[in-house]
Structures are given as structure tokens and as C-alpha cells.
Design an enzyme around this catalytic site. Structure first.
Site, short mmCIF file in Angstrom:
data_model
loop_
_atom_site.label_atom_id
_atom_site.label_comp_id
_atom_site.label_asym_id
_atom_site.label_seq_id
_atom_site.Cartn_x
_atom_site.Cartn_y
_atom_site.Cartn_z
N ARG A 1 20.21 49.22 68.34
CA ARG A 1 19.96 50.11 69.49
C ARG A 1 19.13 49.35 70.50
O ARG A 1 18.01 48.94 70.20
CB ARG A 1 19.22 51.37 69.02
CG ARG A 1 18.92 52.33 70.16
CD ARG A 1 18.28 53.63 69.66
NE ARG A 1 18.11 54.53 70.77
CZ ARG A 1 17.04 54.50 71.58
NH1 ARG A 1 16.05 53.66 71.38
NH2 ARG A 1 16.98 55.33 72.60
N SER B 1 24.34 62.24 66.64
CA SER B 1 23.02 62.87 66.69
C SER B 1 23.13 64.36 66.95
O SER B 1 23.95 64.80 67.75
CB SER B 1 22.19 62.27 67.84
OG SER B 1 21.95 60.92 67.62
N LYS C 1 11.32 56.90 71.77
CA LYS C 1 12.46 57.23 72.64
C LYS C 1 12.06 58.29 73.65
O LYS C 1 11.75 59.42 73.28
CB LYS C 1 13.64 57.73 71.80
CG LYS C 1 14.89 58.03 72.62
CD LYS C 1 16.00 58.60 71.75
CE LYS C 1 17.25 58.90 72.59
NZ LYS C 1 18.28 59.57 71.79
N1 TZP Z 1 16.33 59.25 68.32
C1 TZP Z 1 15.61 60.36 68.14
S1 TZP Z 1 13.97 60.01 67.93
C2 TZP Z 1 14.26 58.33 68.06
C3 TZP Z 1 15.60 58.11 68.27
C4 TZP Z 1 16.23 56.79 68.46
C5 TZP Z 1 13.19 57.30 67.98
C6 TZP Z 1 12.52 57.26 66.66
O1 TZP Z 1 11.57 56.22 66.64
P1 TZP Z 1 10.33 56.19 65.65
O2 TZP Z 1 9.54 55.00 66.10
O3 TZP Z 1 10.86 56.01 64.26
O4 TZP Z 1 9.59 57.49 65.83
#
Ligand code: TZP
Ligand code: MG
Length: 216
Positions: free
Chosen positions: A41, A110, A141
């Protein structure tokens, strides 16, 4: 036949979180620590760069047999020979993605909350698993939506009826709770990519997840 996969500990990469450490070395350490899936990603990378990164990751993962999933980009996944793709609710519908990627590749989609799922049942057709979250608040994110909590995770997983992986703000201290809420595994970005020791971080997470599964 669909590529087999284990959702237990799903690493989602982010090159911005490695600090001075090499990105590929960080992923290699995570694999040594036991991650069971890796998703490329990188919303900031251009197409050519993404294909090159995906190819390198695929080669890096090959000896361990850990599948490579590409976020958002079916074209990049196909060009690099990745094992699957992960799409969001605003991307192509599941059935259309499945037609493009064929029967062997893994398709993840998702889902943010139960009502979103109700509104877009077709979007999930052809999916092998769902990514559910953010379960907890996360800074990784932007615009990832409000945290849905363990109740939200449980409700979505039950409503959709597909294998699910929890994401968002997950680390060793709350991974077990996500498994208890019905997720088959947890997906993490910062808990591994941003760890001082990515291998040890992955090992600790996997230990929590396996113990939680064993006691179910
Ligand atoms: N999609 C929903 S939350 C997220 C993504 C890509 C980020 C999650 O990152 P982290 O650092 O594990 O909280
Ligand atoms: Mg996406």
C-alpha cells in the site's frame, strides 16, 4: 483454484513509517517474524514505481510462500504477478474485479461498518475476505472514517459472513480482542512498519493472535 492464504497477521506496508531503515529490509524482518500476508500500500507512488516495488516484494516473499496483495491497483497486481488485490468501497465492484483477476488470485474488500455493507452487497460479490475497520482510532490513514470498535467489528463480520481481518490502531495489546470479536486475523501498519524491531513486533503479535485462536 484459489491461492490459499492465512489472515492471522497481515502486514500492510507504508514506506513513510520505516524511518531511516530500508523498506524492503523492514518487510523481510516482518516476514522472519511470521507475518502471513503482505499488502503493498503506497498511495503516493506512481504506476511504474509501484510495479517495480511489487516485483521486488514478490521476489522477497517467494521463499517464504507469503502471498503478496496489492492495494487498489488491479493493473499493478497483474503486471507484477502478485497473488491478489485489496479494494475499497469506492473501487470497482467485486464481481468486476474477479473477472479481471481470474479465479486464482485473492480478492479482499474493505468494509467500514454494517450499514455500508448493507448498502453495497454487490460490491462484495467475489471477495475472499473483508478488511474491517478502523476498529480503533489510527493516525496512519487519513479519512479512514470513525472507529467502529469491537462491537462494529463483530457486527460487520457476522453480517457479511466472509473471512474477516480487523484493521486500524491494532497492536499486541488489542489484537486478541479482535480475534475474540470474530476476526480471523489482524492487519497492521505502524505496529510493525514503525517498530524499532519489526521482527520482534511481528513475533509478539503472532503469539497474541495464536493464543487467542487456541483459546476460542
Ligand atoms: N485502513 C483502515 S485503517 C488503516 C487502513 C489502511 C491504517 C491502519 O494503520 P495502523 O498503523 O495499523 O493503525
Ligand atoms: Mg483503497
Amino acid at each position: 483454484m484459489r491461492h490459499p492464504f492465512d489472515l492471522s497477521l497481515y502486514l500492510v506496508t507504508d514506506p513513510k513509517l520505516c524511518g531511516p531503515r530500508d523498506f524492503f529490509e523492514t518487510v523481510a524482518q516482518a516476514v522472519r517474524g511470521g507475518v502471513t500476508l503482505v499488502q503493498l500500500r503506497d498511495p503516493d507512488a506512481g504506476t511504474r514505481e509501484l510495479v517495480a516495488i511489487a516485483r521486488r516484494l514478490k521476489a522477497l516473499l517467494e521463499p517464504s510462500g507469503v502471498p503478496l496483495i496489492v492495494n487498489d491497483r488491479i493493473d499493478v497486481a497483474l503486471a507484477a504477478g502478485a497473488d491478489g488485490v485489496h479494494l475499497g468501497q469506492s473501487d470497482m465492484e467485486g464481481a468486476d474485479a474477479r473477472r479481471l483477476i481470474g479465479e486464482e488470485r485473492i480478492l479482499g474488500i474493505s468494509v467500514g461498518n454494517a450499514s455500508e455493507h448493507e448498502a453495497s452487497r454487490e460490491a462484495l460479490s467475489g471477495a475472499d475476505y473483508i478488511g474491517v475497520g478502523p476498529v480503533y482510532t489510527t493516525a496512519t490513514k487519513a479519512n479512514s472514517g470513525a472507529a467502529i470498535g469491537l462491537e462494529g467489528l463483530a457486527a460487520v463480520t457476522r453480517a457479511v459472513g466472509l473471512r474477516s481481518v480487523a484493521i486500524g490502531g491494532i497492536g499486541a495489546s488489542n489484537a486478541a480482542a479482535c480475534i475474540a470479536a470474530g476476526a480471523e486475523g489482524v492487519a497492521v501498519v505502524s505496529a510493525i512498519m514503525g517498530a524499532d524491531d519489526p521482527q520482534a513486533a511481528a513475533q509478539a503479535l503472532l503469539e497474541e493472535i495464536r493464543t487467542a485462536k487456541d483459546t476460542q
